[in-house]
Design an enzyme around this catalytic site. Structure first.
Site, PDB file in Angstrom:
ATOM      1  N   CYS A  20       0.834  -1.205   0.000  1.00 23.41           N
ATOM      2  CA  CYS A  20       0.000   0.000   0.000  1.00 23.41           C
ATOM      3  C   CYS A  20       0.871   1.258   0.000  1.00 23.41           C
ATOM      4  O   CYS A  20       0.549   2.242  -0.659  1.00 23.41           O
ATOM      5  CB  CYS A  20      -0.945  -0.002   1.194  1.00 23.41           C
ATOM      6  SG  CYS A  20      -0.273  -0.757   2.669  1.00 23.41           S
ATOM      7  N   ASN A  45      -7.804  -3.392   3.117  1.00 20.10           N
ATOM      8  CA  ASN A  45      -6.423  -3.851   3.045  1.00 20.10           C
ATOM      9  C   ASN A  45      -6.207  -5.022   2.102  1.00 20.10           C
ATOM     10  O   ASN A  45      -5.173  -5.679   2.152  1.00 20.10           O
ATOM     11  CB  ASN A  45      -5.917  -4.227   4.443  1.00 20.10           C
ATOM     12  CG  ASN A  45      -6.146  -3.099   5.435  1.00 20.10           C
ATOM     13  OD1 ASN A  45      -7.015  -3.185   6.289  1.00 20.10           O
ATOM     14  ND2 ASN A  45      -5.391  -2.025   5.279  1.00 20.10           N
ATOM     15  N   VAL A  56      -2.975  -9.360   0.183  1.00 19.11           N
ATOM     16  CA  VAL A  56      -3.259  -8.759   1.475  1.00 19.11           C
ATOM     17  C   VAL A  56      -2.121  -7.837   1.865  1.00 19.11           C
ATOM     18  O   VAL A  56      -0.962  -8.219   1.819  1.00 19.11           O
ATOM     19  CB  VAL A  56      -3.383  -9.851   2.559  1.00 19.11           C
ATOM     20  CG1 VAL A  56      -3.701  -9.216   3.902  1.00 19.11           C
ATOM     21  CG2 VAL A  56      -4.436 -10.854   2.174  1.00 19.11           C
ATOM     22  N   CYS A  57      -2.484  -6.609   2.240  1.00 17.44           N
ATOM     23  CA  CYS A  57      -1.459  -5.729   2.768  1.00 17.44           C
ATOM     24  C   CYS A  57      -1.590  -5.786   4.275  1.00 17.44           C
ATOM     25  O   CYS A  57      -2.109  -4.912   4.919  1.00 17.44           O
ATOM     26  CB  CYS A  57      -1.629  -4.300   2.283  1.00 17.44           C
ATOM     27  SG  CYS A  57      -0.162  -3.314   2.555  1.00 17.44           S
ATOM     28  N   LEU A  58      -1.152  -6.875   4.830  1.00 20.22           N
ATOM     29  CA  LEU A  58      -1.353  -7.126   6.244  1.00 20.22           C
ATOM     30  C   LEU A  58      -0.017  -6.968   6.923  1.00 20.22           C
ATOM     31  O   LEU A  58       0.935  -7.659   6.618  1.00 20.22           O
ATOM     32  CB  LEU A  58      -1.902  -8.538   6.415  1.00 20.22           C
ATOM     33  CG  LEU A  58      -2.112  -9.060   7.822  1.00 20.22           C
ATOM     34  CD1 LEU A  58      -2.991  -8.121   8.614  1.00 20.22           C
ATOM     35  CD2 LEU A  58      -2.748 -10.427   7.742  1.00 20.22           C
TER      36      LEU A  58
END
Lengths: 1017, 183
Positions: A594, B76, B84-86
């Site tokens: 992100c 997310n 997944v931007c976890l």
């Protein structure tokens, strides 16, 4: 010392890129302006000269009054047998000059006068008596400006270095690390003020560091650029030596950056330093008292030489006794700091080996001294202050040798024999060695083993493999290669060069990458016959693979690696030490997706994004276009079958290339580039701002808070060089991908600006309901919620239409990123993409070179640390090939020449696992014979008190107690399961295979058992 | 000293022991699917996702890579790729964690407490911050549309599946379905 004037022609960045990544331009320019003297051209002198010529000093003078002896050939890679009798400097000059034509290499063959030293910024003496050394040093120390003076010696397994860079020497960069930074979370109005930073990354400040602030909101007084001292440095906070009570209240934002301070050093001249040596630089805590003794021993050896006019003879107890007496005498005369207990055994070995210059010692000290000269000429990195002593006594054979063992055999190895005896020499010559990799480490290793005589006997054999070819950027440290070798196979060229150093070397060069796919080349017999494996690799995966093979075949593995001025070595010895893979560094942290997609906060994020856009636009999409055009029906079917958003996105990009954005003329490419600019740096940013305007999280924190940086759209201007550079480089590569010729006028800013002005840019309207990470193009077809498959079918139809209008055989040209070609515009596009994005987010921009280091993941590398690493490894090689050494004889090293720091320690033993009355380590393997069935294998384990719940082969599961299906396999031969399930091909020559068993003991504790070898015939 | 391949065996075993449905592909252990149910107290309740798990060579030193196969609306999770931007998985993974942690803790936390300040799906993030109920409505719509139990397990040839799987791999695969699902 006068750091050379930084006013020379441009640096050859292609040649020096790896070294530039360590030193930076300023240091390189200073280096290019420096004249250096190297006096004494035996092994050590040659190594130092090699490292400095590769680094690129302005000139180097080689001084030696003596003649080449056969004895010198143990340590000096530029001499051959036919040089015997020639002056050493004259015999060296040609081969050293070949390393780098930009350096002026000259010779001096007569006695030096001290006045002559004023021609140089730095002088190095590798073979000089103390009296003369003091005279020269006094001259250099008091010269205006001072001349940096280094005295270095290697005597058998002992070495010493002394540095004096003058009474006031300024170090510009004490450690070579980038300034540390932090993102501020809060600052208190207090005295002293407390500064807290975000807990994303630990701060690396130290007490007493100076820092500057920028972008602080509220407490704007701190943004004045004045360096401030910090205290109480903690992982996420520090206090500031400043009263902030009257300052504004901190609101948000702010970056804190360390300011690196120059450091002044006051060197003592040699005469004084001999009496008052100060702290010695330690390398090995198990030898903490040795430097004091060696400081005396080297002075005693000088006395021995001046009194007897010769070195002590190897094996002569009389000479050894004389040296011991001389050492004791010097010790007696000391006023304070006397050595209590003189180690006689150590001095005896020192005497025996004193005349020999061993290549591994020369390589190690050549690296150290080479780096000190670079420091002297540039002020980059902290100099050695002032004495360093080292010994590798553990390299001696374990058995006691008779004096006759040291007798010269009138061979090129006589010097080495005088230290180790002829028996170990024979073992070296008969060794079967595998060197994996022929890059920087590989070249140095080949030189070392050739000089040591490793694999040079009748039984000996050396295999080197590397699948890479020589590139220009290799030449600044892979010293066996010349510019006419560019494009040739590394291993072949290196092997030929090594054979010319020592024609007896039995070497075979292969071009195979070592890995599971080449186990037919490097087969069981190959591995079983090896004596030792030396890794010369540049990546962890290959290292792990070789480690596993060495574990399996029980072979010693000598591992090493470098990073800039740092190096490390690790010895992996069967049953004595842990293996390479047993301890690992954490994997490199990658920026979260992100952040890279939408919220970059440093230039690395921008470059990562630029790399990925480059790949998408110029490589992947054109490749997809070609895949479609080569086989339209199959391609469309595959996409329709996938039917997901990814397939839709791919098709949209393919369609764009062939339809709306298809380029036919160069002007089309400019239009494309201009619109891309608008899309990337204005529209998307506007969209982002629009989507998140006034947004706040549930806790009330504004969406745009640190570490996120609020972006600003760019307004295109043809008069902005950055904007224009983007359009130029992007349109050129776009043209290349369409096979359109690139006109010369594109490089003329005025004409390019005119062409760009012609482009009509549509006005941007933010969409209310679109995603951020992709752009708005998809919405022309349908709304986001429509089913992907409907859109995919529509896209396929439109593609078919486009295809009909294309000439037959029409293809695009995918562009593969190549960082090392300065003329291909690849790095231009990436740097321009990253810098324009950096501008969006007010992140400082970088030049193309810096962009190349980061985006090209260029690993900084210099010749000095590489040479030192291989020298250290070869000191261990003596131990491995002698055999019988204990764990405490071996050494692993971590070193950083920038500090300088040497940290040597015994390797870690393997972990021992105990179960019942059994114990094992990673080096063990269990064997079960008679071709068992799965049930029999499980029972065999059960009998040992082990309940297996999972059995696998490679990454395939043969048995798992949870799968009912697997119970049907119980009465099948394990070999059949391996063939069917794991698809393992069992070659006819092999009668076993290995499985990994996960099991528990009767109390449900996991027991880590060795791999099980199953013999099936 | 646990070798990486043994850690794979152990972690996979623990996952199945914890009643997760695991779909293996030809008994391979590097790449498999796990069925994951939306947590009770979240708008994702009732949804079931096929999660593709890839264990890299360097596992457990390197984190597993986790992706949603069928669509999910979440700040997310990248809507297109399912990545997944976890934070825990991508940034602060440690070899001390295992697969059970991923499915028992990390993924439920992700669905219970989306982090709109580091969005991969910006639209979802913006909606969540501005209009929580509209966001929850949209989450439910997506669950209804893409994440019903029959969307995943029962029909593996579902078009939302991964393109790397060929037809015949599936044939051998459904007979290898995880233990606890068998009656």
């Amino acid at each position: 010392m006068a750091p050379g004037d930084a006013n020379l022609g441009d640096i050859d960045e292609d040649l020096h890129s790896r070294q530039l990544a360590v030193y930076g331009r300023e240091t390189m320019r200073r280096l290019f302006a420096s004249n250096v003297l190297v006096s004494g051209m035996q092994g050590l002198g040659a190594e130092i000269a090699k490292n400095l010529i590769l680094a690129g000093v302005k000139s180097i003078a080689l001084h030696d009054e003596g003649e080449v002896e056969l004895w010198d050939l143990s340590g000096n890679f530029v001499f051959s047998e036919k040089d015997v009798g020639k002056n050493r400097a004259l015999a060296s000059v040609q081969k050293l000059q070949e390393l780098n034509n930009a350096v002026v290499v000259s010779t001096l063959t007569t006695e030096l006068t001290k006045e002559k030293l004023s021609d140089f910024q730095a002088v190095v003496f590798t073979d000089i008596n103390l009296k003369k050394a003091i005279e020269f040093n006094d001259y250099c120390h008091s010269h205006k400006p001072p001349i940096s003076f280094i005295k270095a010696e290697v005597r058998g397994l002992f070495g010493s270095v002394f540095c004096d860079f003058g009474p006031e020497f300024t170090v510009f960069d004490v450690d070579g690390e980038d300034p540390h930074t932090g993102i501020i979370a809060s600052i208190s109005n207090d005295n002293p003020a407390l500064v807290s930073c975000l807990d994303d990354e630990r701060l690396e400040f130290e007490d007493g560091d100076l820092v500057v602030f920028s972008e602080v909101h509220g407490m704007t007084e701190l943004n004045d650029g004045k360096p401030r001292k910090i205290k109480n440095a903690r992982p996420y906070s520090f206090t500031l030596d400043e009263d902030t009570l009257k300052f504004g209240t901190y609101e948000k934002g702010g970056i804190v950056t360390q300011v690196k301070q120059p450091k002044m050093l006051n060197f003592k001249p040699l005469k004084e330093a001999l009496k008052d040596p100060g702290d010695f630089l330690l390398s090995d805590y198990s030898k903490f008292d040795r430097p004091t003794l060696l400081h005396l021993a080297f002075q005693a050896l000088d006395k021995f030489l001046s009194e007897l006019g010769r070195f002590p003879v190897a094996g002569s107890e009389e000479d050894a006794q004389k040296l011991i007496t001389l050492t004791a005498n010097i010790n007696e005369r000391l006023e304070d700091g006397r050595v209590e207990d003189i180690d006689l055994k150590l001095l005896r070995h020192f005497a025996f080996g004193a005349r020999a210059v061993l290549n591994p010692m020369a390589a190690m000290f050549g690296g150290i001294v080479g780096q000190e000269v670079v420091k002297a000429c540039s002020g980059k990195f902290h100099p050695l202050f002032q004495f360093f002593y080292f010994d590798s006594l553990e390299s001696l054979p374990t058995e006691n040798l008779d004096p006759s063992a040291f007798q010269p055999l009138n061979s090129r190895y006589d010097a080495q024999i005088s230290v180790f005896g002829s028996k170990l020499q024979k073992k070296l010559e008969d060794a079967n060695v595998f060197i994996v990799g022929s890059g920087a480490l590989g070249c140095e290793f080949l030189k070392n083993v050739a000089l040591m005589g490793v694999s040079c006997g009748k039984e000996g054999r050396l295999t080197i493999t590397d699948d890479d070819v020589i590139e220009k950027s290799n030449l600044s440290r892979q010293f066996l290669f010349r510019d006419w070798n560019i494009g040739q196979a590394k291993s072949t060229v290196a092997a030929a060069a090594a054979a010319s150093i020592n024609p007896s070397l039995n070497i075979e060069a292969l071009q195979n990458r070592v890995g599971p796919e080449t186990e037919n080349v490097f087969d069981d017999t190959f591995w079983e016959n090896l004596t030792v494996v030396i890794n010369a690799l540049d990546n962890v995966n290959a290292r792990l693979y070789v480690d596993q093979r060495c574990l399996y075949f029980q072979k010693p593995l000598l591992e090493s690696g470098t990073l800039g001025a740092k190096c490390n070595t690790q010895m992996v010895i069967p049953h004595l030490t842990e293996n390479y893979g047993a301890s690992r560094d954490p994997p490199e942290k990658q920026a979260p997706m992100c952040t890279v997609h939408s919220f970059p906060h440093n230039i690395d994020h921008c470059l990562t994004w630029a790399r990925s856009e480059f790949e998408g636009l110029l490589e992947k999409t054109p490749a997809e276009v070609n895949a479609y055009l080569s086989n339209p029906v199959e391609y469309a079917t595959a996409m329709a079958n996938a039917g997901d958003a990814l397939a839709r996105d791919t098709l949209e990009r393919v369609l764009e290339c062939l339809d709306k954005e298809k380029c036919e003329t160069f002007q089309d490419c400019i239009t494309w580039a201009r619109l891309k600019f608008e899309d990337y740096f204005a529209n998307r940013v506007n969209q982002l701002i629009y989507t998140f305007q006034d947004a706040a999280t549930s806790t009330g924190t504004p969406f745009w808070s640190a570490p996120k940086r609020f972006p600003h759209p760019l307004e295109f201007s043809a008069s902005d060089p950055g904007h224009l550079h983007f359009v130029m480089s992007a349109s050129i590569l776009r043209a290349v991908s369409f096979g359109i010729p690139v006109p010369d006028w594109v490089k003329n800013p005025k004409m390019l600006a005119e062409a760009v002005e012609k482009v009509i840019v549509p006005e941007f309207q933010p969409k209310k309901d679109v995603k951020i990470v992709t752009d708005e193009k998809a919405t022309s077809l349908a709304t986001a919620s429509a089913d992907d498959i409907v859109i995919i079918n529509e896209l396929i139809k439109r593609l078919e239409q486009c295809r009909k209008n294309l000439p037959p055989g029409y293809r695009m040209k995918p562009i593969q990123f190549e960082k090392d070609d300065d003329t291909n515009f690849h790095m231009d596009v990436i740097a321009a993409l990253a810098n324009m994005r950096a501008r969006n987010y007010s992140i400082p921009e970088v030049d193309k070179l810096k962009a190349k280091f980061i985006a090209g993941r260029i690993i900084p590398a210099i010749a000095t640390s590489t040479a030192m690493a291989t020298g250290l490894v070869c000191l261990e090689l003596y131990k491995v090939l002698d055999g019988g050494h204990k764990l405490e004889d071996y050494r692993n090293t971590f070193a950083n020449l920038a500090l300088p720091l040497f940290s040597m320690a015994e390797p870690v033993p393997p972990k021992v696992i105990k179960h019942r009355d059994m114990k094992w380590t990673v080096w063990d393997r269990w064997i079960i014979k008679d071709n068992p069935t799965l049930r029999e294998l499980l029972q065999w384990l059960k009998d040992k008190g082990l309940n297996a719940y999972s059995i696998s082969c490679g990454s395939c599961l043969l048995y798992n107690s949870m799968f009912p299906k697997h119970r049907e396999r119980m009465d099948r031969k394990v070999v059949d399961l391996v063939r069917e399930v794991a698809k393992l091909e069992l070659p006819p020559f092999r009668s076993h295979f290995d499985v990994v068993v996960a099991c528990e003991d009767d109390d449900d504790n996991d027991i880590d058992i060795p791999p099980v070898s199953i013999y099936y015939r | 000293m646990s070798s990486p391949s043994k850690r794979r065996d152990m972690d996979l075993m623990k996952l199945m022991m914890s009643d997760y449905k695991v779909e293996m592909i030809n008994d391979g252990m590097q790449d498999f699917y796990v069925h994951f149910h939306g947590p009770n107290d979240s708008p994702y309740h009732g949804g079931v996702w096929r999660i593709r798990v890839e264990l890299p060579d360097a596992y457990p030193y390197k984190s597993p890579s986790i992706g949603f196969v069928n669509k999910i609306y979440h700040p997310n999770v990248d809507e297109m790729s399912g990545s997944v931007c976890l934070d825990v998985i991508n940034q602060t993974w440690s070899p001390m964690f295992d697969l059970v942690n991923v499915f028992e803790v990390f993924l439920p936390q992700l669905l219970l407490y989306p982090n709109p300040s580091d969005p991969l799906n910006g639209e979802a993030a913006a909606l969540m911050m501005r209009d929580r109920s509209a966001y929850e409505q949209k989450v439910k719509e997506y669950c209804e549309k893409y994440a019903k139990p029959e969307d995943i397990g029962a029909a593996p040839e579902d078009k939302s599946s991964d393109e790397e799987l060929s037809e015949d791999e599936y044939e051998s695969q459904d007979e290898e379905m995880a233990g606890q699902a068998d009656p």
